[in-house]
Motif scaffolding. Sequence first.
Motif, mmCIF file in Angstrom:
data_model
loop_
_atom_site.group_PDB
_atom_site.id
_atom_site.type_symbol
_atom_site.label_atom_id
_atom_site.label_comp_id
_atom_site.label_asym_id
_atom_site.label_seq_id
_atom_site.Cartn_x
_atom_site.Cartn_y
_atom_site.Cartn_z
ATOM 1 N N SER A 1 0.856 -1.191 0.000
ATOM 2 C CA SER A 1 0.000 0.000 0.000
ATOM 3 C C SER A 1 0.888 1.235 0.000
ATOM 4 N N GLU A 2 0.327 2.338 -0.476
ATOM 5 C CA GLU A 2 1.043 3.607 -0.450
ATOM 6 C C GLU A 2 0.960 4.196 0.956
ATOM 7 N N THR B 1 -9.390 12.867 -2.921
ATOM 8 C CA THR B 1 -8.714 11.656 -2.449
ATOM 9 C C THR B 1 -9.689 10.779 -1.673
ATOM 10 N N TYR C 1 -10.554 6.859 -2.615
ATOM 11 C CA TYR C 1 -10.517 5.735 -1.673
ATOM 12 C C TYR C 1 -11.891 5.092 -1.546
ATOM 13 N N ILE D 1 -6.223 4.334 6.506
ATOM 14 C CA ILE D 1 -7.173 5.417 6.238
ATOM 15 C C ILE D 1 -8.451 4.844 5.626
ATOM 16 N N LYS D 2 -8.293 3.883 4.716
ATOM 17 C CA LYS D 2 -9.466 3.257 4.090
ATOM 18 C C LYS D 2 -10.304 2.513 5.124
ATOM 19 N N ILE E 1 -6.400 14.886 4.162
ATOM 20 C CA ILE E 1 -6.483 14.487 2.752
ATOM 21 C C ILE E 1 -7.579 15.297 2.067
ATOM 22 N N MET F 1 1.131 7.938 3.587
ATOM 23 C CA MET F 1 0.991 9.387 3.705
ATOM 24 C C MET F 1 1.361 9.779 5.138
ATOM 25 N N SER G 1 -0.085 3.858 6.531
ATOM 26 C CA SER G 1 -0.534 3.219 5.299
ATOM 27 C C SER G 1 -1.897 3.753 4.891
ATOM 28 N N THR G 2 -2.103 3.900 3.610
ATOM 29 C CA THR G 2 -3.421 4.318 3.115
ATOM 30 C C THR G 2 -4.479 3.274 3.445
ATOM 31 N N TYR H 1 -5.744 13.016 9.664
ATOM 32 C CA TYR H 1 -5.389 12.592 8.304
ATOM 33 C C TYR H 1 -5.801 13.692 7.322
#
Length: 485
Positions: A412-413, A465, A469, A428-429, A461, A415, A424-425, A459
């Motif tokens: 995973s990407e 974005t 997601y 966030i998801k 974002i 931020m 990890s994104t 977070y």
Amino acid sequence: MLKQRLQQKLLQKLSPQQIQMIKLLEIPTMLLEQRIKKELEENPILEEVEQTEPQTEPEIVLPDDNQEGNDDEFSIEDYMNDDDIPSYKLYSSNASPDDKREEIPFSTGVSFHEHLENQLGMADLTEREKQLGLYLIGNIDEDGYIRRKLTAIADDIAFSLGIETNEDELERILYVIQEFDPPGVGARDLQECLLIQIKAKEQQNEITKIAYKILKYHFDEFIKKHYDKIASKLNLSDEKLKQAIDEILKLNPKPGGSFADPYDQSAQHIIPDFILDYEDGEFRLNLNSRNVPELRISKEYADMLESYSYNKEFSNSQEREAIAFVKQKIESAKWFIDALKQRQNTLLTTMQAILDYQKEYFRDGDESKLKPMILKDVAEKTGLDISTISRVANSKYIQTHFGIFPLKHFFSEGMQTDSGEEVSTREIKKILAECVDNEDKRNPLTDEELMEILKGKGYPIARRTVAKYREQLGIPVARLRKELN
């Protein structure tokens, strides 16, 4: 004017061994077993090592390239580099035994279309109408819909069957097919599909009649979830509107998909490629070698090549061709065994790097501990190419003490939060999904509101974005998440 000149070019060309290695690396354990069986069938030189046989048979098992043998003993390598190269080895072919070939599975069950054809045979129709009905059934897709215009089908029938027909006749026959099982089959769009099913309900009552009116006259408002407009136009209470909507939601939008097709090969059992055990604070990582046999070169053919070492003069060309064939098959077998060894080493090296990178996560499976990781991170850690890591991660699974997961799950990407911590994104998801699960379904959260909630949790974002997601999680927009309580 023609000119002749010398020119040097640096080209990258994959050897047959490298191509074989790449193809073996891509396939998961379940397909590897089939690939090995195929190679055993095609190459008589290869054979399985029986489990009950002793493990030490150096004169039979293919020796490692770095192992030096006794000069007085027979060595396969001594005869793989012989000068007698048969002509057929000098030709090349673009075809590969690894190339994918479509196979038609055998099944004794009844397919979706056969199920419809059986019902057509029992329908009260003339031979002509049954012939036209068969053609209509042939145009029904796997979801159970006829998506082509009846006028186009009529033209096809005139061309292929030589039968003159028209839209009205085909529509009469289609109405017969729409009475078949499963309910809703033969519809031309979603609205017609749902209307067929609601009319077929055995228990017709006030609620089913309201549901029919909604689908028949207010379908656009229904799919856009404009429930207030529907209630106003039909003068419905919230309770009756909710009951009617619930009745509609019980219907099947893909009637063909509910039929168990024996030819469908999409449902497959997952066989993990790796097995990870965690006991007493220690990890033990192993490849799943179940049903993957150990291979060796046949002693019978090795003895044949040994006799060749003592007598290189043969009476006829057939014997020379036979020896050349054996040499070529031994070379192919050696390549295959070496490729399997390389595959094993590459898989273990890559998975060990992933394990080292995500050690905190693998202890208990807490996704909040899953660190941002991309293919490049693992490539740098292992010294392998990014494309190699991609092939390993594709279609491979690992069995852990908290479940079975695809290797892609761990990538995973990342931020940074407000505090500068990299997360990890995926985390966030997970928070995004929890927000949607706990929202008021009568008034779902918009992307703007979700963005503010995530900002409040640290977070920062953007709204676009959040939308990205949300789409990756398969969550529809707020308007389509609206429900009646």
